[in-house]
Design a protein around this motif. Structure first.
Motif, PDB file in Angstrom:
ATOM      1  N   LEU A 109       0.465   5.745   0.761  1.00 25.21           N
ATOM      2  CA  LEU A 109      -0.423   6.915   1.214  1.00 25.21           C
ATOM      3  C   LEU A 109      -0.859   7.923   0.358  1.00 25.21           C
ATOM      4  O   LEU A 109      -0.244   7.853  -0.806  1.00 25.21           O
ATOM      5  CB  LEU A 109       0.486   7.755   2.096  1.00 25.21           C
ATOM      6  N   THR A 110      -1.893   8.466   0.373  1.00 25.30           N
ATOM      7  CA  THR A 110      -2.511   9.379  -0.769  1.00 25.30           C
ATOM      8  C   THR A 110      -1.555  10.382  -1.035  1.00 25.30           C
ATOM      9  O   THR A 110      -0.816  10.949   0.348  1.00 25.30           O
ATOM     10  CB  THR A 110      -3.796   9.901  -0.154  1.00 25.30           C
ATOM     11  N   GLN A 169      -2.842  -0.668  -2.912  1.00 29.43           N
ATOM     12  CA  GLN A 169      -4.049   0.075  -1.928  1.00 29.43           C
ATOM     13  C   GLN A 169      -3.216   1.429  -1.378  1.00 29.43           C
ATOM     14  O   GLN A 169      -2.248   1.356  -1.261  1.00 29.43           O
ATOM     15  CB  GLN A 169      -4.280  -1.012  -0.836  1.00 29.43           C
ATOM     16  N   VAL A 170      -4.208   2.350  -1.859  1.00 31.74           N
ATOM     17  CA  VAL A 170      -3.779   3.593  -1.164  1.00 31.74           C
ATOM     18  C   VAL A 170      -4.530   4.159   0.092  1.00 31.74           C
ATOM     19  O   VAL A 170      -5.909   3.880   0.109  1.00 31.74           O
ATOM     20  CB  VAL A 170      -4.188   4.608  -2.261  1.00 31.74           C
ATOM     21  N   LYS A 171      -3.948   4.319   1.108  1.00 25.78           N
ATOM     22  CA  LYS A 171      -4.593   4.538   2.459  1.00 25.78           C
ATOM     23  C   LYS A 171      -4.491   6.055   2.593  1.00 25.78           C
ATOM     24  O   LYS A 171      -3.525   6.723   2.182  1.00 25.78           O
ATOM     25  CB  LYS A 171      -3.700   3.744   3.544  1.00 25.78           C
ATOM     26  N   SER A 172      -5.251   6.869   3.323  1.00 26.76           N
ATOM     27  CA  SER A 172      -5.381   8.163   3.790  1.00 26.76           C
ATOM     28  C   SER A 172      -4.453   8.535   4.962  1.00 26.76           C
ATOM     29  O   SER A 172      -4.038   7.277   5.592  1.00 26.76           O
ATOM     30  CB  SER A 172      -6.908   8.447   4.298  1.00 26.76           C
ATOM     31  N   HIS A 173      -3.969   9.693   4.834  1.00 26.31           N
ATOM     32  CA  HIS A 173      -2.916   9.990   6.053  1.00 26.31           C
ATOM     33  C   HIS A 173      -3.346   9.799   7.319  1.00 26.31           C
ATOM     34  O   HIS A 173      -2.607   9.491   8.308  1.00 26.31           O
ATOM     35  CB  HIS A 173      -2.458  11.413   5.531  1.00 26.31           C
ATOM     36  N   LEU A 221      -5.086   7.501   8.782  1.00 25.04           N
ATOM     37  CA  LEU A 221      -5.228   6.217   9.218  1.00 25.04           C
ATOM     38  C   LEU A 221      -4.074   5.783   9.767  1.00 25.04           C
ATOM     39  O   LEU A 221      -2.785   6.311   9.855  1.00 25.04           O
ATOM     40  CB  LEU A 221      -5.124   5.204   8.049  1.00 25.04           C
ATOM     41  N   HIS A 257      -6.265  10.031  -3.826  1.00 24.88           N
ATOM     42  CA  HIS A 257      -7.729   9.654  -2.983  1.00 24.88           C
ATOM     43  C   HIS A 257      -7.133   8.078  -2.671  1.00 24.88           C
ATOM     44  O   HIS A 257      -6.918   7.257  -3.425  1.00 24.88           O
ATOM     45  CB  HIS A 257      -8.908   9.769  -3.646  1.00 24.88           C
ATOM     46  N   GLU A 258      -8.011   7.516  -1.571  1.00 20.91           N
ATOM     47  CA  GLU A 258      -7.909   6.255  -0.971  1.00 20.91           C
ATOM     48  C   GLU A 258      -8.785   5.169  -1.566  1.00 20.91           C
ATOM     49  O   GLU A 258      -9.613   5.596  -2.305  1.00 20.91           O
ATOM     50  CB  GLU A 258      -8.004   6.329   0.357  1.00 20.91           C
ATOM     51  N   ASP A 287      -8.759   0.802  -3.257  1.00 20.29           N
ATOM     52  CA  ASP A 287      -8.083  -0.283  -4.022  1.00 20.29           C
ATOM     53  C   ASP A 287      -7.786  -0.188  -5.460  1.00 20.29           C
ATOM     54  O   ASP A 287      -8.800   0.034  -6.200  1.00 20.29           O
ATOM     55  CB  ASP A 287      -8.504  -1.970  -3.684  1.00 20.29           C
ATOM     56  N   TRP A 344       0.845  -1.407  -0.237  1.00 19.14           N
ATOM     57  CA  TRP A 344       0.073   0.108   0.023  1.00 19.14           C
ATOM     58  C   TRP A 344       0.907   1.153   0.080  1.00 19.14           C
ATOM     59  O   TRP A 344       2.027   1.230   0.325  1.00 19.14           O
ATOM     60  CB  TRP A 344      -0.826  -0.162   1.174  1.00 19.14           C
TER      61      TRP A 344
END
Length: 295
Positions: free
Chosen positions: A210-211, A289-293, A295, A261-262, A264, A208
């Motif tokens: 981060l955005t 997978q992209v996750k928000s900061h 998280l 933006h977050e 899959d 993954w």
């Protein structure tokens, strides 16, 4: 060998490299002491011996030799261990994950065929265990077809020894909890793929990001291509598609991008061949997978 994540070519015709079958071998056993089963099973040595046997056989059949894909081998070993620890023997995990799902996590999408095998280790040396498994694969027409597939370029091999040996009741074993206590088992997974692209960077491939975090992709192609671009789209929503050209530098294709933006995402790799520059085909695929900061 440099540790690279491999990408298999996804042909337009949807060819899958062989079918998927199960091999269940059994060695007729007898009651014995726990000290007599194979101890300290050297998984790396077994992997080397099995690869050697596969290539020896392919050479005798006039077929090109296969290379060992280290990332795919790690995936195979983890799956063999999972089957042993959770007491199942199938190409599908209890969660429904199939060989293609596992291969994608290793960076090898779509074109994967698989053999799995299991054997008692009672009274057998490591060499004898590998020999018996290979004999079983070669005697089965379905498994043999995977081993002699001319389109295969790489293989992953993973062993795991289940020392307790109380799981996986094999044929002819009516009461393994008592009669076969301490016999031990070895499981093996073979995954076959065609690798036309090497993913040089990132290495290792991240699960993954981060955005807004930039990612660089560098690819080496085995076959000649003229132009390459990436098509990035969120899974489940193919209408929102981003296309990024790849530039040819330092003998490989490169691109740098970030996703703001977050979610899959699937990263499709498209290339044009020298004989049909106007036609682009998908030659590989990655999942990200992209996750928000936050998280």
């Amino acid at each position: 060998m440099k540790n690279r994540i491999s990408i298999s070519k996804n042909r337009l015709s949807g060819i899958i490299l062989g079918s998927i079958f199960i091999l269940l071998m059994f060695i007729p056993g007898r009651a014995g002491n726990a000290e007599v089963f194979l101890l300290d099973f050297d998984e790396d040595k077994a992997e080397f011996l099995m690869l050697q046997q596969i290539n020896t056989f392919r050479y005798s059949q006039g077929l090109p030799l296969v290379g060992l894909d280290e990332n795919l081998s790690t995936s195979c070993q983890r799956y063999a261990m999972d089957m042993a620890l959770r007491d199942y023997f199938d190409h599908y995990s209890p969660e429904g994950e199939n060989p293609t799902d596992r291969a994608r996590k290793a960076g090898v999408p779509n074109a994967v065929s698989e053999n799995i095998g299991i054997i008692r280790t009672f009274g057998k040396s490591l060499d004898e265990v590998v020999d018996a498994l290979m004999d079983g694969f070669l005697q089965s027409p379905e498994h043999r077809s995977n081993l002699v597939d001319p389109n295969v370029t790489h293989i992953g091999i993973g062993f795991y020894q289940d020392v307790d040996g109380l799981n996986h009741q094999l044929d002819s074993e009516s009461d393994p909890d008592s009669t076969y206590r301490g016999f031990g088992t070895v499981l093996v997974v073979q995954d076959f793929c065609r690798r036309d692209i090497n993913l040089v960077e990132p290495d290792p491939y991240p699960e993954w990001l981060l955005t807004g975090e930039f990612m660089t992709i560098r690819l080496e192609f085995t076959n000649q291509v003229d132009e390459v671009f990436l098509r990035i789209y969120p899974n489940g929503d193919t209408q929102d598609v981003y296309e990024i050209p790849m530039f040819y530098r330092e003998n490989m294709y490169q691109a740098r991008f970030a996703i703001d933006h977050e979610g899959d995402f699937t990263i499709g790799i498209y290339a044009a061949s020298p004989v049909a520059e106007w036609f682009y085909g998908e030659v590989g695929r990655l999942e990200l997978q992209v996750k928000s900061h936050s998280l």
